[in-house]
Design a protein around this motif. Structure first.
Motif, PDB file in Angstrom:
ATOM      1  N   VAL A  20      54.137 -16.435 -68.585  1.00 42.11           N
ATOM      2  CA  VAL A  20      53.268 -17.462 -69.166  1.00 42.11           C
ATOM      3  C   VAL A  20      51.825 -17.003 -69.020  1.00 42.11           C
ATOM      4  N   LEU A  21      51.131 -16.850 -70.127  1.00 43.56           N
ATOM      5  CA  LEU A  21      49.768 -16.335 -70.061  1.00 43.56           C
ATOM      6  C   LEU A  21      48.725 -17.441 -70.177  1.00 43.56           C
ATOM      7  N   ILE A  22      49.062 -18.496 -70.911  1.00 44.46           N
ATOM      8  CA  ILE A  22      48.142 -19.631 -71.020  1.00 44.46           C
ATOM      9  C   ILE A  22      48.922 -20.899 -70.734  1.00 44.46           C
ATOM     10  N   LYS A  23      48.403 -21.709 -69.848  1.00 43.82           N
ATOM     11  CA  LYS A  23      49.089 -22.950 -69.502  1.00 43.82           C
ATOM     12  C   LYS A  23      48.060 -24.055 -69.518  1.00 43.82           C
ATOM     13  N   MET A  68      47.286 -10.050 -65.286  1.00 41.44           N
ATOM     14  CA  MET A  68      47.228  -8.831 -64.478  1.00 41.44           C
ATOM     15  C   MET A  68      48.629  -8.241 -64.354  1.00 41.44           C
ATOM     16  N   ARG A  69      49.611  -9.115 -64.109  1.00 38.15           N
ATOM     17  CA  ARG A  69      50.972  -8.639 -63.867  1.00 38.15           C
ATOM     18  C   ARG A  69      51.528  -7.913 -65.091  1.00 38.15           C
ATOM     19  N   VAL A  70      51.224  -8.408 -66.282  1.00 38.71           N
ATOM     20  CA  VAL A  70      51.727  -7.714 -67.468  1.00 38.71           C
ATOM     21  C   VAL A  70      50.743  -6.651 -67.933  1.00 38.71           C
ATOM     22  N   ARG A  71      49.720  -6.417 -67.166  1.00 37.74           N
ATOM     23  CA  ARG A  71      48.706  -5.386 -67.425  1.00 37.74           C
ATOM     24  C   ARG A  71      48.077  -5.544 -68.805  1.00 37.74           C
ATOM     25  N   ASP A 114      42.936  -7.736 -74.996  1.00 37.25           N
ATOM     26  CA  ASP A 114      44.286  -7.567 -75.547  1.00 37.25           C
ATOM     27  C   ASP A 114      44.878  -8.928 -75.893  1.00 37.25           C
ATOM     28  N   LEU A 115      44.697  -9.863 -74.967  1.00 32.12           N
ATOM     29  CA  LEU A 115      45.250 -11.198 -75.176  1.00 32.12           C
ATOM     30  C   LEU A 115      44.645 -11.829 -76.417  1.00 32.12           C
ATOM     31  N   LEU A 116      43.304 -11.728 -76.522  1.00 30.94           N
ATOM     32  CA  LEU A 116      42.647 -12.330 -77.682  1.00 30.94           C
ATOM     33  C   LEU A 116      43.123 -11.690 -78.977  1.00 30.94           C
ATOM     34  N   ALA A 117      43.255 -10.349 -78.945  1.00 31.00           N
ATOM     35  CA  ALA A 117      43.695  -9.657 -80.160  1.00 31.00           C
ATOM     36  C   ALA A 117      45.091 -10.123 -80.562  1.00 31.00           C
ATOM     37  N   ASN A 161      47.139 -16.042 -85.567  1.00 35.02           N
ATOM     38  CA  ASN A 161      46.259 -17.030 -86.178  1.00 35.02           C
ATOM     39  C   ASN A 161      45.599 -17.980 -85.197  1.00 35.02           C
ATOM     40  N   ALA A 162      45.557 -17.567 -83.932  1.00 33.34           N
ATOM     41  CA  ALA A 162      44.879 -18.401 -82.942  1.00 33.34           C
ATOM     42  C   ALA A 162      43.551 -17.748 -82.626  1.00 33.34           C
ATOM     43  N   PHE A 163      42.540 -18.016 -83.442  1.00 34.63           N
ATOM     44  CA  PHE A 163      41.237 -17.383 -83.253  1.00 34.63           C
ATOM     45  C   PHE A 163      40.452 -18.091 -82.170  1.00 34.63           C
ATOM     46  N   ASN A 164      40.735 -19.347 -82.012  1.00 39.62           N
ATOM     47  CA  ASN A 164      39.969 -20.141 -81.078  1.00 39.62           C
ATOM     48  C   ASN A 164      40.820 -20.440 -79.849  1.00 39.62           C
ATOM     49  N   MET A 165      40.364 -19.946 -78.705  1.00 39.62           N
ATOM     50  CA  MET A 165      41.120 -20.179 -77.476  1.00 39.62           C
ATOM     51  C   MET A 165      41.323 -21.659 -77.225  1.00 39.62           C
ATOM     52  N   ALA A 166      40.334 -22.451 -77.625  1.00 41.16           N
ATOM     53  CA  ALA A 166      40.394 -23.883 -77.356  1.00 41.16           C
ATOM     54  C   ALA A 166      41.563 -24.559 -78.072  1.00 41.16           C
ATOM     55  N   ASP A 167      42.114 -23.865 -79.101  1.00 42.61           N
ATOM     56  CA  ASP A 167      43.211 -24.475 -79.852  1.00 42.61           C
ATOM     57  C   ASP A 167      44.567 -24.240 -79.194  1.00 42.61           C
ATOM     58  N   VAL A 168      44.599 -23.325 -78.225  1.00 46.76           N
ATOM     59  CA  VAL A 168      45.895 -22.927 -77.671  1.00 46.76           C
ATOM     60  C   VAL A 168      46.201 -23.725 -76.419  1.00 46.76           C
ATOM     61  N   GLU A 169      47.337 -24.372 -76.431  1.00 44.09           N
ATOM     62  CA  GLU A 169      47.758 -25.160 -75.284  1.00 44.09           C
ATOM     63  C   GLU A 169      48.534 -24.285 -74.312  1.00 44.09           C
ATOM     64  N   PHE A 170      49.341 -23.391 -74.884  1.00 47.91           N
ATOM     65  CA  PHE A 170      50.305 -22.659 -74.078  1.00 47.91           C
ATOM     66  C   PHE A 170      50.592 -21.354 -74.799  1.00 47.91           C
ATOM     67  N   ALA A 171      50.710 -20.265 -74.033  1.00 46.09           N
ATOM     68  CA  ALA A 171      51.089 -19.002 -74.666  1.00 46.09           C
ATOM     69  C   ALA A 171      51.977 -18.241 -73.710  1.00 46.09           C
ATOM     70  N   VAL A 172      52.961 -17.595 -74.261  1.00 47.91           N
ATOM     71  CA  VAL A 172      53.909 -16.885 -73.419  1.00 47.91           C
ATOM     72  C   VAL A 172      54.109 -15.487 -73.976  1.00 47.91           C
ATOM     73  N   MET A 173      54.218 -14.514 -73.048  1.00 47.49           N
ATOM     74  CA  MET A 173      54.544 -13.168 -73.493  1.00 47.49           C
ATOM     75  C   MET A 173      56.040 -12.984 -73.341  1.00 47.49           C
ATOM     76  N   GLU A 174      56.691 -12.719 -74.464  1.00 46.60           N
ATOM     77  CA  GLU A 174      58.142 -12.544 -74.426  1.00 46.60           C
ATOM     78  C   GLU A 174      58.480 -11.207 -73.792  1.00 46.60           C
ATOM     79  N   THR A 175      59.751 -11.011 -73.496  1.00 43.48           N
ATOM     80  CA  THR A 175      60.129  -9.782 -72.796  1.00 43.48           C
ATOM     81  C   THR A 175      59.912  -8.548 -73.666  1.00 43.48           C
ATOM     82  N   ASN A 176      59.854  -8.722 -74.985  1.00 41.27           N
ATOM     83  CA  ASN A 176      59.602  -7.545 -75.823  1.00 41.27           C
ATOM     84  C   ASN A 176      58.114  -7.322 -76.079  1.00 41.27           C
TER      85      ASN A 176
END
Lengths: 68, 285
Positions: free
Chosen positions: B95-98, B108-111, B116-119, B125-140
């Motif tokens: 979980v990267l954004i909660k 840090m853990r996923v280096r 990188d996260l913003l890109a 299509n999430a240009f604005n961080m303020a719009d994101v409630e939650f973000a997860v990095m999948e295993t792939n």
């Protein structure tokens, strides 16, 4: 145009609409949409029946325009 | 010359062998595989290359190939069977954004750097961080954001509008050829198609693409783009017919002096009104 012939016109277009509904009710693949069209046929049919009744009364009242 | 033929024969045999091995290893998209199966693919590729150009002997090569093809398959099987194995093999999603806040430790853990996260978020299509409630990095490695409720794309449900259920359209004509199988799956026959095309006044050869939508209407595209033919507007017409009939009923209601007839007209006016409301999502898109 007399009232009777106006009613006749509406009646004709409603009957045409019922025919189209019937086509859609057979060729639509979605079950829900199909029952929707079938319901619509029932409603349309009852309106058609009412108008036909009314038309009979009208033709009785103004027999000189019968057939127009 | 003898060596050349040997290489050719070996290469051809290995080509099919590797092809079979890769097919057996699964049907996942290359961009979605985890790093470990990526390595397996590379090892298989390199070993196959070395074998076909005689750098290692066949027996050694085969053993290596079998091990590197069989192990990923075995691990895949294990990871399907057991959740624990799945986590061990594929790793866990991070979980990267909660609650709209970036979890720096997980980043840090996923280096990953903040950039990188913003890109990655921008590519979703999430240009604005303020719009994101939650973000997860999948295993792939892909990052999937979940938007705040007021920034999510609007759906029919949000608009409190009914939408007609629709089945997928079926392509029945392609390149001027009738496709029998999709037609049959719709319960239609070639005669139906030729009747529909006759109604439009075109022949099958002029049609590049023909699709039947959920309600059984045929949409066609012609080879000759200069030809403009009306596409099905039957539903819109049907809706218009009902609207006209409703207006007529209102007129009759006002014209007549017969109380019973007045009542009948207004009752049917109302039932047409209800019908139109129900039919609207189906007939007008």
């Amino acid at each position: 145009m007399t009232v009777a012939s106006q009613v006749k016109q509406t009646l004709a277009s409603l009957k045409g609409a019922r025919g189209t509904l019937r086509v859609y009710s057979t060729q639509t693949r979605e079950e829900e949409a199909r029952s929707m069209y079938t319901d619509a046929i029932v409603v349309t049919s009852s309106i058609i029946a009412d108008l036909e009744n009314r038309l009979q009364t009208l033709e009785f009242e103004e027999p000189q325009y019968k057939g127009n | 010359m003898n060596e050349l033929t040997q290489i050719i024969l070996k290469s051809i045999a290995l080509f099919f062998l590797v092809w079979a091995a890769v097919r057996l290893m699964g049907k996942r998209n290359m961009s979605q595989i985890n790093p470990f199966s990526f390595i397996s693919y590379i090892v298989i590729a390199i070993v196959a290359t070395l074998m076909s150009i005689n750098l290692i002997n066949l027996a050694t090569g085969f053993i290596t190939l079998i091990v590197w093809a069989a192990f990923p398959i075995a691990l895949d099987y294990l990871s399907i069977k057991s959740r624990l194995m799945h986590q061990l093999i594929n790793g866990k999603e991070a979980v990267l954004i909660k609650h709209g806040k970036i979890m720096e430790e997980n980043l840090m853990r996923v280096r990953m750097t903040g950039e990188d996260l913003l890109a990655q978020l921008r590519s979703k299509n999430a240009f604005n961080m303020a719009d994101v409630e939650f973000a997860v990095m999948e295993t792939n490695g892909t990052i999937n954001p979940y938007f705040k409720s007021d920034k999510k794309p609007v759906t029919m449900h949000d608009l409190e509008k009914m939408s007609a259920p629709q089945a997928e359209p079926q392509t029945v004509v392609l390149d001027g050829n009738m496709l029998e199988e999709p037609l049959a799956s719709l319960g239609l026959n070639p005669q139906w198609l030729s009747t529909e095309l006759d109604k439009m006044g075109v022949s099958l050869e002029n049609v590049f693409l023909g699709q039947v939508d959920s309600s059984g209407d045929l949409y066609v595209d012609f080879f000759d783009d200069a030809v403009e033919l009306p596409q099905p507007k039957v539903k819109e017409m049907l809706y218009a017919t009902f609207e006209k009939a409703q207006a007529d009923l209102l007129t009759f209601n006002l014209q007549t002096e017969d109380e019973k007839a007045k009542e009948m007209y207004s009752k049917n006016y109302q039932s047409l009104e209800d019908l139109l409301n129900k039919l609207r999502p189906y007939l007008l898109h």
